[in-house]
Structure formats: C-alpha cells, structure tokens
Design a protein around this motif. Structure first.
Motif: not given
Lengths: 1000, 101
Positions: A707-708, A710, A743-744, A748, A889-892, A894, A897-898
């Motif tokens: 989600d970071a 990478f 986990d997801y 989630e 959306d997908f994991v990572g 968001r 865009d940091r």
C-alpha cells in the motif's frame, strides 16, 4: 590406602564399588556415588585448574553447580567436552578428565607470569590498552589474548552424541528437591495434580543429603528422603526427573529443563541421547532452588584448599571425604560451626574457628569448647600462604579503633569459609519477578509473583529445617489448589534440629595488609578482585550493570550466584550509597551452562533445515548439474558438459535456447489458485493490472505492490475460467504473497466470495523455451492446438501431456517462443525425463538458473528483489504499462501518488553498457556522474544485475540510477578500486526489442 | 513462549503456531483517493507502539489460518482478551482495570 582423605565410614558412596579414573593422565581411585570433585578430594587433589586471567592455581570451592574453579574437560568418544564442573560430573569406571588453561602442565604453568604482572592488568585493561593501532587487533592482540586467556578448548570433532526433545504439560512443576521441594511434591501430588519434580543433582534430597545432625519424624534425613521418593515413585501422577536442571523460565509458565541422560554412564546405550530437552508448560510452579553460601573476601582467598564451609560439610557427610587433615574454619555465621563439629566428630583436626563476630552464640561456643576446638572471635583471615595448596592463614583482630591488628598465623591444609547465605533467586528473576531487599536477612528475596509461581524454603530466605518443610508443604498445596482447584489432607513431617543460624557478612573483610598489593577475589572464574570493583567505581561506573561489564564480575558460568552479593556490597561501600541503591543485575538464562547440542536437538545435518527438491532433482544429479540454494529449494544453477566452467556452460545453454530449445525446471515458482465468484474482483483490488476483462484462456503479467506503492512481487496470472485464476509468484515471495492475499481477504474485504489455495507443491512445471519448443512439445500433447493462432503468446489451456492432465501456459521469461507445462507433482519426473530426452533430437539443452537470469536480463525483465529493493515503484521500473489506469483503487495506488513517489530525482531502472564490452560490472557496484568522485560523494545508483550476454557477445548490466530514464545515451561511471569504469546508460531491453521472437 | 488462544479453533496453543502481525484496528481507508497524503502515511507507518495494554493482530498460521485480534500487556506479556477479526476493539482501560493494572 589409595584415598588418603576418605573417611572410615559414612556418606552415600558405595564403598564396595571401587572405580578407576584419570586426571591429567594420573590414575586415581574413587567410589560409585562420587562426583569427580569428591573423588579428587579423597585423593588429596585440590589443585584442579588455573585461573582465567592470572593463571593462579585454583582448587575446588563448592560442591554444586555454582563451582567457579573446578572446570575440567571430560573425554568421551575420543574427544573432550570442555568446561564441565567437576562438582557435577558423576564418577564412572574409566572416566578421563583433564585440567584446563595451563601450559605446559597444571603444576607448572608459564601463563602464571600474568600473576606477577598483574599491576598491568587492572579492570578495563582490554578497553584501555588495545585501542590502537587498529590493524593490530586482528593480527596481534586478539590471537595473543585468545591463546593466553580462556578456559577449556573446544572439541575438535563433530559431536558424536544425539540429543532428545520432549514436550510436557503438568499442573505443578517443582524445581529443586531439597526439603522444601520434597514437601511441596508430597503435598501437591496428594491432590491428584500432575506433578513434575526435577533436580539438577543425581539424587533427590538437596541439602538433606549432607545433613546428619537433624532428624525428620524421628528418622535420619536419608531415610526420610528414601521413603518420600519411594512414595512419589508409586504415584502415577508424579514424574521424577533427577539430573535435570530447570535452566530457563519463560513467559506464560513455559520452562526449559535439561536432563542429562547418559553422561554419567561408562557405556551408555547408544540408542539413548546424551541429554534431553524438556519443554514444560506448567500451570503452577514451585521454585525450591535453595540457597548457596557466600565466599568471604579476604586477601589470597583463592588458594587451593580454600572452600565454602557447607561444601566441606557436604564432602564429609555425603561423600565420605575429609577436605583436609587440619582444617581452619573462618565464618561470620553459625552454620559453618556445624561443619567444624562434624569434622571433629570424624577425627579431623580443626585448627580453629575464626568468627568475625565479637560474641558468637553461647551454645556454639559451648559445643566448641566441649570438642576442644580453638575459637577466635572478633577475628578474620587477612591472608593465606601456600602456592598450590593453602598452608596457613594470617589472622587479624578488629580493634576498637576500627583498625585491624595482626593476630598471628595458623597453619592448616584446608580453610573453610562462610560469609552467610544467598537465596538462589535465578529462576524467580528469569520469570521477570523483581527481587526485594530484606535487610534482616541481608539478602535479596523474591518479591511479588509475575507469573504463576511461588518460591519456597531457602530460595526465599527461610533456613530452619522445620520452617522450610512447612513452607514447602504449603507451597505444594497452594500450587495444586491454584492449578486444579483441589486440596488434600497431608500430614506435615516434623523436623528436629537443623535450626536456622544467625550471622553473615557482605563485601570485603577489613585487613592490615597493603591494599594495593594483595588480591582478594570476588569472582574467582573471571579473576575479579575487590580492588577491581573499587577501581571501576573510581573510574566513574555507578550502576552495578556498568560495574559488571567493566570488571566482568558476575559474568561467570554461575551468572554471579556466588559473587554478586559481595560485589554489590563492595560497590555500595565505594559509592557510599546503600546496597539497594546500587541495583542488582538480572539473572539470565541458562541457569547453568547448557550444551548447544541440547538446543539443536535433532535439527542437525540433513534435519537442520528442510530441503525442497524439484522433480528434476535426481535427473540433475545423474547428469552432473550444479545446484544452488534458493531459500530451502535446491535449484539447478547450470549443467556443465565436458569439463566446462560455469561461464562456458552458461554461454552454451543461452545460445542453445536462442537457436534451438532449452528445458528449465520452473517448479519452484509460487502458485496460488484463486477461485470463486469474486476471484476477478479480488485480483482487481490486489494487483495493479485490470483483470475483469481478461478472457478465460488468456494470461497477463501481474504486478503486486504494497500500500506504500512499492513493488513486492510479480508473476504471470492465467484465467482458466470466469471464476478461476492460476496465479504465479516469485520463488521466494510465494509465502508472503499468499499471506498478503489471506490478510486482505479476511480483514479488509471479508465480503468477497473467494477461496485461495497454495498449489506450489501440487504442480511440477517444465519450461520449454526456444524456437523449437513447439516441435519438442507437440508429440506429447493432446486436446490443444499449439499453433500461434490458436495458442498465442500469453495464453493458457487445459490439456493432457502424455495422457496426464496439464495446464499448458504459453509464456516466456527468455523472449523466445515458450511453454510452461504444469502437471501434477507425481508426474513431474516423467514429464522432465520425457522432455529431456526429446530435446536431444533438436540439439536442445537443459539449462539452469544462471542462464535463465542471463536470458531474462537480455530482455530487460526484472527480478523482484534483485532489480528492485522495496523502494522501487512501477514508474521507477519503467512498468507504468502494468498499471490499470482506469481502476479506482488497487493496493498501492494511493501510495503511488505520495509526493516523494512522484518527485524528481527518483532512481529508475535502466540498462548499462560498459564502454569496453569485455568488462563485466560487479553487481552492487555504485554509480556516479563524476569519473573520480571525491570520497563521501553519494552514489547516484547501483548495478542490480550484470552478466556476459552470449547473444550480444558483450557484457550487459541493469541498474537503478537517479533520473535514469532521462539519462539514456549519457555516460556515467562505476568507480572501482582499480579505476573508474565508464558506462553508457541505455534502455533495459538489449535483445529483440520489438518482441518479434515471442510471437511465432 | 507465549500461549495464544485462537477464537476460531477455540484452543490455546503455543506461540509457534501463530504469527503476530502488529497493531490491530488499523483500517485501510475506505476511499483512498479521498485520503490526504498525511492520513495515508499515518495509515501506512504510524503505530502506537504502546508500553502497556495493546490490541494486536495475530494469525493462526499453522492452524486454521485465520486472523484474529488479541489484547496484550506488552510489559508482562499477559493476554487480556482474544477476539475475532471484525469484532470491535474492547475497552482497553476497562480490561486494564480488570487485570489490576
């Protein structure tokens, strides 16, 4: 008589069974029931070792596991086990023991020169002296120090013994079988509770084994022990573990015990382990670990023949050994007097009792007088004479001025000392309990319980036999009640005699000697003197933790059980602060030294780590392939032919794949079956790519981020049906990808109707790569049209291979026409051998991971974890095409865009070509813009992959470089020790840039 | 070695059957595109790292494979509560009081 210091009668040894053993080659006699220490003492041998730092002659000090000096090597299976405590080594016929830390011999040790040079070796000596020059450390200081210092020598051969492991659960675990432990066992077992009673000694009974003057229920202590053990043995709910040390107390009442199973036997059954690790989960614990006596700190208190008083009593009453013919007793407490009386009763000359106290108890004075023993009250030992055995003691007398006046000299051949008693709180401390200072007792005792345990008897500072028994029964009752909620009526045994004594002292004794010239040892094993502790305080150490580390006091194999309290008092005096302000170091596990073998158990050799083999393994072995370890997997690295080296083999393999066909075992790739109505939605949310529109029968390269933002993994995913996907992952990433999916899914998106199953080991996978791949495969396939139109690049089909069901992927990690055939694991060997034979017709070859790496690098395909390092985004890797632009959306997503991830100056994935095509870069080498950067210049990137490419006939490399994508065509430098290597930045694809070879 | 209770299997088992997955109740923002950079970074990296009563995630990885939550005192290592994933975070202060902290 061969054992001149053996008593006429008494003790628990079997006098009819004579045993022969050797010490440093000298043949000696002992009896069944002796320890090595008691047998040596029976022969008049006190000198058993040389000290760690000063190489001073040292003798046996104790009779227990806290022994600091008598560390010996014991030969077994042709090699020696070093540093065993002679006080714990049980004697057997033919035992071979050697002394340690002496050269050339125990009697004459050249290292003893250190003792004369001792003003050069104060506390902190190593820290102060060997600072520089730095290069001297490896070559000069360390080898010399290592040769001169140290204890035993490590064994030279692999451990021949085996070690067992057992898990156990019990209601009440009782550690220690002295009077408190036995009473606790009687009380707890009576309720029906499942009880384990363990003791580090060979016999149960603890202090009662050397008690002859008290009685329990009118019986001799030895008789009461026998009856008690007999009773406990009859009970099905009791497990008795002698020779078993509770060495570790962990969270949630999990304790580790070391059982010595065969070490005491001359010819053990080879099927039995040497030691067994008991991992016990106890509902309740009773710590009945007793107390040990403190040495007195007077000058030259370390000569052979100087021992603890209670040890002298134990050797006499339990082992039938007189520690000397003329014994001086120096004490500050009552209990040592009993030793003197017992010795006198065995006809040993007692040279005197020297008591620090002005007025020792009258009843003791009367008994001494009746036996004609000289008593010196208000006196202390101020020094001793004798090099290899104590010959005499210097006495001092405390004057009203506070000074010490010389009190003459008493000759003796043994000196027994007692500074009082220290409760053994090690296990309590390990349980995370905080000890509290009891000023009446002058000792730290257990405070509040943190875990479900209680201490009983002497381990909490109770010393009278009657109160210890009562406390033991009560502890056993309480533990059983807490564990199983039951009580039982037990009649308490009553003791006569064995009253608690008074007195005790802490710290260094005063003396009239030149303080700068004498050594009064606090920690025998580490050669730490009272002077060293004072020096540490003078040099600024305030906390006992710092003093401990600076001086090494309390760092001996007994964890400071013997030395800590005296060191604390000396530090307290030097700091002029109460002892409670100085602090106490925490007792760590193990309680006594524990073998590596015990911890390793069966996890040795082939069992050390599981080895995962692929279906081609046997074939590879037969055909001379070379393996590399990838995690637990054995993967084939390359297949050398006709004496090829790796370079030649890889060049041939790569060339063959590009020109004809190659066969590769891809079974290690992670495989996850994703099934369910929401399978596509699930992958849509997890991977960067779009999945919903992927048609069944087609594949897509999937990129997984965290989600970071990478890159964490990648792999080809095939859609077999609307609701079924075959996901592949990297070899190393398989478990973590699976865990991430779970986990997801569980936490989630629990609303998704998806099931995931790891199938890595269910499929064997053979990759056929090269222009002839289709021709090789065709004869064996049924139910599939292999033509480019029917089965284009990136498609998947279920069919049969040699009649067995398979999933056939048309995919490529080489840039050539490629197939990956997945069959059930049990058919993997058949598949591999069939294809390996078939490729021969086309001049094909099997190839390994090295060629796979080269072939993929020629195509610029990344390897996650090699070309990425956890800070690389898809954009950095030049893989923006893998991102589903329309996805909400997908994991990572968001994370990408940091600000930092879209900023300039990010390191980006590029190709590098050295100006000199023959030069191959080092993987990991740094990249700079300057040809000869100044030291300290930050690198602009590093080389992630580097190979010699047979297809291009030159070296190629992949790298991540700051702003790399904009630097194409520019020259950068890779500074190396032999000079800077100029490189040109290129795109990462070196071969068949259009991908024409894939689509044939 | 800790003893961990799996609220799905309803058994107490040794820690070696489980893996600890850090602080519990860190929910992934429901609409990441509407989440500020600051909030997203907070979600990614900021953890309370409590000394004391702490709710954390566990997975019965060598058992049923399920994720669940536990309240543990990070000082004593004692567990105060185990509960299934999706259940609300218990009142930590009340649990602490109950445990005599």
């Amino acid at each position: 008589m061969s054992q001149p210091f053996r008593t006429e009668k008494g003790g628990r040894i079997n006098r009819t069974e004579q045993l022969t053993f050797t010490f440093d080659g000298e043949e000696l006699q002992g009896h069944q029931g002796d320890t090595l220490a008691s047998a040596l003492l029976a022969n008049g041998v006190h000198l058993v070792g040389r000290s760690f730092k000063y190489h001073r002659p040292r003798g046996i000090v104790t009779s227990g596991s806290e022994e600091p000096n008598a560390l010996v090597g014991i030969y077994r299976h042709g090699d020696q086990t070093p540093n065993l405590r002679a006080t714990q080594v049980e004697l057997y016929q033919g035992l071979e023991a050697i002394s340690q830390n002496r050269f050339p011999s125990l009697g004459f040790d050249v290292g003893a020169v250190n003792d004369l040079l001792s003003p050069l070796f104060p506390a902190g000596f190593y820290y102060k002296t060997f600072m520089w020059p730095k290069a001297f450390w490896d070559r000069v200081y360390e080898p010399v120090i290592r040769a001169a210092a140290g204890l035993g020598k490590p064994p030279k051969t692999p451990d021949q013994d085996t070690y067992g492991n057992i898990y156990a659960h019990c209601d009440v675990l009782i550690a220690g079988s002295g009077p408190a432990g036995l009473a606790a066992a009687l009380a707890a077992s009576e309720t029906g509770a499942k009880v384990i009673l363990c003791d580090e000694q060979s016999e149960f009974g603890g202090s009662l084994l050397s008690e002859v003057s008290a009685s329990i229920d009118g019986k001799d202590p030895s008789e009461w022990i026998a009856e008690t053990i007999n009773k406990l043995e009859q009970m099905d709910n009791v497990t008795l573990l002698p020779r078993t040390t509770a060495f570790g107390y962990f969270a949630h009442n999990y304790l580790a015990l070391a059982e010595r199973v065969t070490e005491h036997l001359p010819n053990p059954d080879p099927k039995l382990p040497r030691e067994r690790l008991w991992q016990v989960r106890a509902k309740e614990v009773v710590i009945a670990s007793g107390a040990i006596e403190r040495p007195m700190i007077f000058p030259e208190n370390d000569r052979p023949g100087i021992m603890l008083a209670e040890a002298g009593r134990t050797y006499l009453n339990r082992y039938g050994v007189k520690v000397g013919h003329k014994v001086l007793v120096a004490a500050a407490c009552d209990t040592a007097w009993q030793t003197a009386f017992d010795l006198a009763d065995h006809g040993v000359e007692v040279a005197g009792i020297v008591d620090l106290r002005e007025t020792p108890p009258e009843n003791l004075m009367a008994i001494a007088k009746a036996r004609g023993i000289r008593v010196e009250a208000g006196c202390m030992v101020t020094g001793t004479l004798g090099r290899k055995r104590v010959k005499a003691a210097l006495l001092g007398r405390m004057m009203t001025s506070g000074n010490v006046a010389s009190g003459g000299q008493i000759s003796c051949d043994a000196l027994l000392m007692s500074g009082g008693w220290t409760p053994t709180v090690s296990l309590y401390s390990q349980s995370r309990g905080k000890v509290v200072w009891d000023s009446d007792k002058g000792a730290y005792i257990p405070g509040a319980s943190v875990q479900r345990e209680r201490s009983a008897g002497a381990s909490k500072g109770l010393y009278g036999l009657q109160e210890v028994l009562e406390d033991g029964y009560a502890a056993g009752e309480e533990a059983a009640k807490a564990a199983i909620g039951k009580s039982a009526k037990v009649s308490y045994a009553t003791a006569t005699g064995g009253e608690a004594g008074t007195g005790g002292t802490l710290g260094a004794l005063p003396h009239d000697r030149n303080a700068s010239r004498v050594k009064a040892f606090v920690d025998y094993q580490n050669d730490v003197t009272a002077k060293d502790v004072k020096l540490a305080v003078r040099e600024g150490m305030q906390s006992i933790e710092h003093i401990k580390r600076y001086t090494t006091t309390g760092m001996a194999t007994d964890q400071g059980r013997l030395s800590n309290m005296n060191a604390l008092q000396i530090a307290s005096d030097s700091l002029d602060r109460p002892v409670t302000d100085v602090g106490l170091t925490t007792f760590r596990l193990p309680y006594t030294p524990t073998t590596f073998g015990l911890f390793a158990g069966v996890a040795r050799g082939d069992y050390f780590d599981p080895v995962r083999k692929t279906p081609s393994h046997d074939w590879v072995v037969e055909n001379g392939g070379v393996f590399e370890d990838v995690g637990q997997w054995k993967r084939t690295w390359y297949f050398p032919k006709n004496g090829e080296d790796m370079h030649a083999a890889v060049a041939r393999e790569c060339k063959t794949v590009r020109e004809s066909v190659g066969l590769f075992d891809a079974s290690t790739l992670g495989k996850i079956e994703v099934v369910g109505p929401d399978a596509a939605e699930f992958l849509e949310r997890l991977y960067t790519n779009p999945w919903k529109k992927l048609a069944p029968g087609r594949c897509r390269y999937g990129l997984l981020l965290n989600d970071a933002g990478f890159i964490t993994d990648d792999g080809v995913i095939g859609r077999l049906a609307e609701d079924r996907f075959h996901v592949t992952t990297t070899t190393g990433g398989a478990p973590s990808v699976f865990a991430t999916m779970e986990d997801y899914l569980q936490t989630e998106w629990p609303e998704l109707d998806v099931w995931i199953t790891s199938t890595t080991e269910q499929y064997a996978v053979a990759a056929l790569q090269g222009p002839k791949a289709r021709d090789v495969l065709a004869p064996f396939m049924e139910g599939v049209d292999l033509s480019a139109d029917a089965l284009p690049h990136m498609s998947v089909k279920e069919a049969t291979f040699c009649g067995v069901p398979c999933r056939l992927f048309r995919i490529s990690f080489t840039g050539e026409l490629g197939f990956e055939i997945n069959v059930s694991r049990r058919h993997g060997k058949m598949m591999w051998e069939t294809l390996a034979k078939e490729i021969e017709k086309f001049g094909g070859t099997a190839y390994g991971t090295e060629s796979m790496h080269v072939l993929r690098a020629e195509k610029g395909y990344i390897i996650v974890g090699q070309d990425t390092d956890g800070t690389v985004t898809p954009q950095d890797a030049g893989m923006s095409w893998a991102i589903g632009k329309k996805k909400a959306d997908f994991v990572g997503k968001r994370g990408l865009d940091r600000p930092d991830l879209v900023a300039d100056n990010r390191k980006q994935f590029v190709g590098l070509l050295t100006k000199d095509p023959k030069v191959k870069l080092e993987e990991g080498a740094q990249i700079t813009t300057a040809e000869n950067p100044a030291i300290g210049t930050p690198a602009d990137g590093h080389v992630t992959s580097s190979y010699f490419s047979p297809a291009l006939d030159r070296s190629i490399a992949l790298a991540i470089v700051k702003n790399g994508h904009a630097l194409e065509g520019k020259t950068l430098y890779v500074p190396m020790p032999d000079g800077s290597i100029p490189v040109e930045v290129t795109g990462p694809v070196f071969y068949d840039k259009e991908g024409a070879r894939l689509n044939v | 070695m800790l003893l961990v209770y799996c609220p799905y299997c309803k058994v107490e088992r040794a820690e070696t059957e489980f893996s600890c997955r850090g602080e519990a109740h860190i929910a992934r923002p429901s609409d990441p595109s509407q989440t500020s950079d600051e909030d997203w970074v907070h979600y990614l990296y900021m953890r309370s790292n409590t000394k004391g009563i702490y709710a954390e995630r566990w997975r019965h990885i060598h058992g049923c494979g399920r994720f669940f939550n536990a309240v543990r005192d990070t000082v004593s290592d004692n567990f105060l509560k185990f509960y299934k994933a999706g259940e609300p975070m218990p009142d930590l202060e009340a649990l602490a009081k109950e445990a005599g902290k």
